[in-house]
Write an enzyme that holds these catalytic residues in place. Structure first.
Site, PDB file in Angstrom:
ATOM      1  N   LYS A   1       0.900  -1.043   0.092  1.00 36.63           N
ATOM      2  CA  LYS A   1       0.123  -0.135   0.027  1.00 36.63           C
ATOM      3  C   LYS A   1       0.732   1.292  -0.048  1.00 36.63           C
ATOM      4  O   LYS A   1       0.560   2.059  -0.815  1.00 36.63           O
ATOM      5  CB  LYS A   1      -0.930   0.248   1.098  1.00 36.63           C
ATOM      6  CG  LYS A   1      -1.928   1.234   1.018  1.00 36.63           C
ATOM      7  CD  LYS A   1      -3.002   0.951   2.149  1.00 36.63           C
ATOM      8  CE  LYS A   1      -2.502   0.918   3.629  1.00 36.63           C
ATOM      9  NZ  LYS A   1      -3.975   0.797   4.359  1.00 36.63           N
TER      10      LYS A   1
ATOM     11  N   GLU B   1      10.407  -5.529   3.217  1.00 33.62           N
ATOM     12  CA  GLU B   1      10.345  -6.860   2.621  1.00 33.62           C
ATOM     13  C   GLU B   1      10.039  -7.135   1.121  1.00 33.62           C
ATOM     14  O   GLU B   1      10.631  -7.572   0.436  1.00 33.62           O
ATOM     15  CB  GLU B   1       9.513  -8.022   3.591  1.00 33.62           C
ATOM     16  CG  GLU B   1      10.017  -8.344   4.887  1.00 33.62           C
ATOM     17  CD  GLU B   1       9.518  -7.428   6.006  1.00 33.62           C
ATOM     18  OE1 GLU B   1       9.169  -6.204   5.682  1.00 33.62           O
ATOM     19  OE2 GLU B   1       9.518  -7.854   7.123  1.00 33.62           O
TER      20      GLU B   1
ATOM     21  N   GLY C   1      -4.463  -3.367   5.774  1.00 37.39           N
ATOM     22  CA  GLY C   1      -3.811  -4.601   5.231  1.00 37.39           C
ATOM     23  C   GLY C   1      -4.735  -5.955   5.447  1.00 37.39           C
ATOM     24  O   GLY C   1      -4.929  -6.568   4.704  1.00 37.39           O
ATOM     25  N   ARG C   2      -4.800  -6.162   6.712  1.00 41.47           N
ATOM     26  CA  ARG C   2      -5.408  -7.363   7.241  1.00 41.47           C
ATOM     27  C   ARG C   2      -6.806  -7.332   6.857  1.00 41.47           C
ATOM     28  O   ARG C   2      -7.399  -8.633   6.895  1.00 41.47           O
ATOM     29  CB  ARG C   2      -5.124  -7.826   8.579  1.00 41.47           C
ATOM     30  CG  ARG C   2      -5.735  -6.460   9.522  1.00 41.47           C
ATOM     31  CD  ARG C   2      -5.377  -6.762  11.071  1.00 41.47           C
ATOM     32  NE  ARG C   2      -5.891  -5.437  11.671  1.00 41.47           N
ATOM     33  CZ  ARG C   2      -4.994  -4.376  12.068  1.00 41.47           C
ATOM     34  NH1 ARG C   2      -3.865  -4.336  11.471  1.00 41.47           N
ATOM     35  NH2 ARG C   2      -5.384  -3.713  13.011  1.00 41.47           N
TER      36      ARG C   2
ATOM     37  N   GLU D   1      -3.758  -8.916  15.136  1.00 47.93           N
ATOM     38  CA  GLU D   1      -3.205  -7.559  14.961  1.00 47.93           C
ATOM     39  C   GLU D   1      -4.247  -6.435  15.125  1.00 47.93           C
ATOM     40  O   GLU D   1      -3.956  -5.469  15.549  1.00 47.93           O
ATOM     41  CB  GLU D   1      -2.863  -7.632  13.512  1.00 47.93           C
ATOM     42  CG  GLU D   1      -2.139  -6.305  13.424  1.00 47.93           C
ATOM     43  CD  GLU D   1      -1.167  -6.391  12.144  1.00 47.93           C
ATOM     44  OE1 GLU D   1       0.045  -6.462  12.017  1.00 47.93           O
ATOM     45  OE2 GLU D   1      -1.815  -6.596  10.772  1.00 47.93           O
TER      46      GLU D   1
ATOM     47  N   HIS E   1      -4.407 -35.421  15.433  1.00 47.22           N
ATOM     48  CA  HIS E   1      -3.355 -36.467  15.747  1.00 47.22           C
ATOM     49  C   HIS E   1      -2.111 -35.393  16.148  1.00 47.22           C
ATOM     50  O   HIS E   1      -1.117 -35.930  16.212  1.00 47.22           O
ATOM     51  CB  HIS E   1      -2.787 -37.203  14.271  1.00 47.22           C
ATOM     52  CG  HIS E   1      -3.975 -38.080  13.960  1.00 47.22           C
ATOM     53  ND1 HIS E   1      -3.926 -39.580  14.273  1.00 47.22           N
ATOM     54  CD2 HIS E   1      -5.329 -37.943  13.254  1.00 47.22           C
ATOM     55  CE1 HIS E   1      -4.945 -40.058  13.969  1.00 47.22           C
ATOM     56  NE2 HIS E   1      -5.697 -39.191  13.279  1.00 47.22           N
TER      57      HIS E   1
ATOM     58  N   LYS F   1      10.502  -2.147  13.604  1.00 47.51           N
ATOM     59  CA  LYS F   1      11.018  -1.267  12.442  1.00 47.51           C
ATOM     60  C   LYS F   1      11.930  -0.301  12.691  1.00 47.51           C
ATOM     61  O   LYS F   1      13.247  -0.429  12.020  1.00 47.51           O
ATOM     62  CB  LYS F   1       9.842  -0.701  11.625  1.00 47.51           C
ATOM     63  CG  LYS F   1       8.838  -1.688  11.005  1.00 47.51           C
ATOM     64  CD  LYS F   1       7.670  -0.772  10.448  1.00 47.51           C
ATOM     65  CE  LYS F   1       6.627  -1.764   9.823  1.00 47.51           C
ATOM     66  NZ  LYS F   1       5.599  -0.821   9.098  1.00 47.51           N
TER      67      LYS F   1
END
Lengths: 524, 524
Positions: B208, B214, B268-269, B354, B385, B500
């Site tokens: 955005k 990254e 974002g999420r 978040e 399991h 950051k």
């Protein structure tokens, strides 16, 4: 004589309960960071500088370890005592990687020799597949291997395969690609089998008992798909090997080309270093890589024998974890700064939660202290852009286990804006550890970080096969020690039985009204 | 006037604190199961029969919802109030799938029209890629799409892609395979790019702000690898499109063939239904499938407007979750009995943790009650399991959210031992819900199940694109309602900032002694 007693009967228990978690604002400094290191094995080191212990509580943890006689119990386990009391079984997974306390004889044979023999049979088989002596039934070489198994027959082998795959591919040493089918949901098998070339694919059927519903269903599913493919000359049984116990129905099945054996002394979640992991890993990477994993694990197993906790990483990790549970921390996040370890947290989730998610002690008596925590995690830096918000500023404190390496697996990297990607990755890891520990003041409470969010770090030069083996064994031994401290049987899993019983009732139609009601919702 | 107040200022708070969690041994029966159903949208239904509420506490939850004016707040959000107070932004993700409260104008334009325009541009672009009007720079058709993004630009789109992929492949409607690069660890990009045919691959760069470390690093990484491949005639910029805000440096970048836009009002999420998910999903499955996802989500958004909690699944789910947090439950496990939803829990982990992993209210004042829980999960039956042992018999109770479907995605199934795999899958799900709720007595405490392990179920006929959209929106709206109840700002993420800042310090060499110490360990 070794005494098995509940945690709260240990003399140092009350003092540990009373010892408040360390205030890292006061405790943490470079000197503490540089002295809080313990070798794990396989070239790895465990650093606990940011865990909630002071020098005083650390001494109490040594006392607790002594009082609970955890090293004696580990030696008993290694030497073949029946430590899985509920199921009356030995616990022998450490022996799959080497002898730590001499040989162990049971059922009339030397167990170490048995595991070594299986490893040698697997190595010989893998060599034959790799050199084309063993081929598919239409004469083509095997190029791919697909493991059919669930739980311990899936999570550990899959995590280890994924950890080494891309590095091997980059180095040109990946001998066969692997994939895994686990879920009884038919979409799992359909997805994995989509586009598969059956002529060049070898399946590994993994079930200790030979009776696991999901695994047998998926075996039948695969056989049917292979038959449907109607490939001239294809004989499905020549595309399948079994990993099972010598007494299981699969051991001599006509459906399989060959079988490799484990025994009742290897629990599913501890079976990655047995034939359960050995066949797929030896086929994918070659027998030497699997041997390297075993060597690293064995090194960690030997280190775990040290009664001095300042030299025993697994035991220190276990003790601090028990201390954290005493002080109300309900979960531990596993955060590898290594994309290769993408499914390692999922393996540890089983390993830990299935081993120590118990409410009764090894004598079947209820305990009145919290036992195994929730385990979850994702690789960094991905997690930073996901759930780290809660880890930094949520209302609950969640201790963290970071894992990091100086070099990446694939060897391929690039400098961008003055640093490589690997350097950026590790700069993030360093930054996170300090951010969690020390926080940051701010006039705006929304931008305030309280700190004292505890963490540890396991680090090494590179995630080699040997390091990976040591990492695996570190957590196995941590979980074992925590079981000794909590006085649990970490090797059974009675909690999975009720679901199996009720599933059979649903499938047979013999349902309670509640089962019937939910069944009606799901049947549309 | 809508009043924003802390949860513990609500008149019904004390009564809810005092109301003990339901004893399902007394409360649960077929009648309760069959009446505890609420439509979600998209053909899905939410069943809360096994959650810890009695009729009395359920009535109190309706009162709490009214006191906290959650529907009014939802309407304020929908109509364009600045609900992300910290960042002074509107919150508009619901508008990406349709208008729930009329049009919204901001920055001089109609936001709904803007989102629709982007969706139409994406659809037109996808059609051109599919019909070969837009090709790679060497003239070959694009066959594969790789999204470069992290956090919300990765987890949601990836979860949705994986949910639909195998079904589309089985139906022959998968138009392009997709993959994802997220981690700054160079092994991630190396692994994904291994064997990729650059001539037929289209990359989607998603950020955005256009400044995510990254993502920009991985873009440079991909461009370098493409250049290294030295393919005659290959122009890297013609293999990359951007999804970004109109004001970001990427919006007019020469590195990209085209750009599709989002704005600051899509967190974002919450961005899966914006261009962030739209481009990759439209390319993989065609624009109509993406439109179906939006339609399902819009239906769930509309259902969430109902002030009567017996008809509002997201709100009831939210309220019960808040009640569970009041009563000390620290985590929620998400357990889809659908292999297709393999990464859906990882998306919800971000979405929830978040959004609500916060300790201050929307005014920046500390709250003194627990907020967002830990979210984790894996598909069933795999989890059975693995970590279910702890869920059944551990010392902490962890509420569960099951998801199940009558039919599987791929349509391919097989009857083995009298039942299909899908039937076995759902028999397990039914069995688990009842096992967790009612437990089982046994003379041997190790085989005893206490029951009262609470769960809910979201179920439907099949995981279609429309159902998937509704499922996504259900959880988004649940998280939003919980934020309203706890009086949090669920739309900022200040907790990710400190890391950051410290990462930059490490990379620049401007390190505190603690940073330096950890950095020295990681540098070998």
């Amino acid at each position: 004589m070794t005494e098995f007693k509940n945690l709260d009967k240990a003399p140092s228990y009350a003092a540990l309960k009373a010892a408040a978690p360390a205030d890292l604002h006061k405790e943490l400094n470079a000197e503490r960071i540089l002295r809080s290191n313990i070798p794990v094995g396989g070239g790895l080191t465990f650093n606990y500088a940011c865990r909630p212990v002071t020098d005083a509580s650390f001494s109490l943890l040594q006392k607790l370890a002594d009082e609970q006689q955890v090293i004696d119990k580990y030696k008993m386990l290694l030497s073949g005592e029946v430590m899985n009391t509920g199921e009356k079984r030995l616990v022998m997974h450490q022996l799959t990687r080497g002898e730590c306390a001499g040989s162990v004889t049971a059922d009339g044979h030397d167990l170490g020799a048995f595991y070594r023999e299986q490893q040698q049979r697997i190595a010989a088989f893998a060599e034959k597949v790799h050199n084309g002596t063993v081929t598919g039934s239409t004469g083509k070489r095997f190029r791919k291997v697909i493991q059919i198994g669930i739980g311990g027959s899936d999570l550990g082998p899959r995590a280890l395969y994924l950890a080494l795959k891309d590095g091997a591919a980059a180095a040109g040493t990946l001998k066969m690609e692997a994939d895994f089918i686990s879920n009884v949901d038919p979409d799992d098998a359909n997805g994995v089998l989509n586009g598969v070339d059956y002529e060049t694919t070898l399946f590994i059927l993994v079930s200790k008992s030979g009776t696991t519903q999901e695994t047998l269903t998926n075996q039948a599913f695969v056989l049917k798909k292979m038959a449907d493919a109607a490939i001239p000359g294809l004989t499905p049984s020549r595309h399948m090997v079994a990993v099972t116990s010598a007494t299981s129905p699969l051991a001599k099945s006509d459906d399989c080309l060959d079988a490799f054996y484990i025994d009742d002394y290897i629990g599913g979640r501890y079976s990655s270093t047995s034939a359960v992991g050995g066949v797929v890993l030896s086929l994918a990477f070659g027998p030497q890589v699997f041997a390297d994993i075993l060597a690293g694990a064995h090194e960690a197993d030997l280190n775990a024998l040290n009664p001095d906790i300042t030299a025993n990483a697994a035991l220190t990790d276990a003790l601090i974890g028990v201390y954290e549970r005493m002080h109300g921390f309900g979960a531990t996040a596993v955060l590898p700064y290594s994309q290769a370890l993408i499914r390692f947290p999922a393996h540890l989730q089983q390993l830990d939660m299935e081993s120590n998610g118990k409410s009764v002690n090894r004598f079947g008596e209820p305990v009145d202290y919290p036992t195994g925590p929730i385990i979850f995690g994702e690789p960094g830096t991905n997690g930073q852009h996901s759930f780290y918000q809660l880890l930094h500023q949520g209302t609950d404190t969640i201790p963290l286990q970071f894992i990091g390496f100086t070099a990446n697996r694939t060897g391929n990297d690039l400098s961008i804006d003055g640093s490589t990607s690997q350097r950026k990755l590790n700069a993030n890891l360093t930054a996170q550890m300090v951010a969690f520990a020390l926080g940051k003041e701010d006039d705006n409470p929304n931008k305030r970080f309280a700190g004292n969010r505890y963490s540890s770090l396991i680090y090494g030069k590179q995630l080699t096969a040997r390091a990976l083996g040591a990492l695996l064994a570190h957590f196995e031994n941590k979980v074992m020690f925590q079981g000794f401290l909590w006085n649990l049987n970490s090797f059974d899993q009675e909690g999975v039985q009720l679901g199996k019983v009720l599933t059979k009732k649903v499938l047979s139609g013999d349902m309670s009204p509640e089962l019937k009601a939910f069944d009606s919702l799901l049947n549309g």
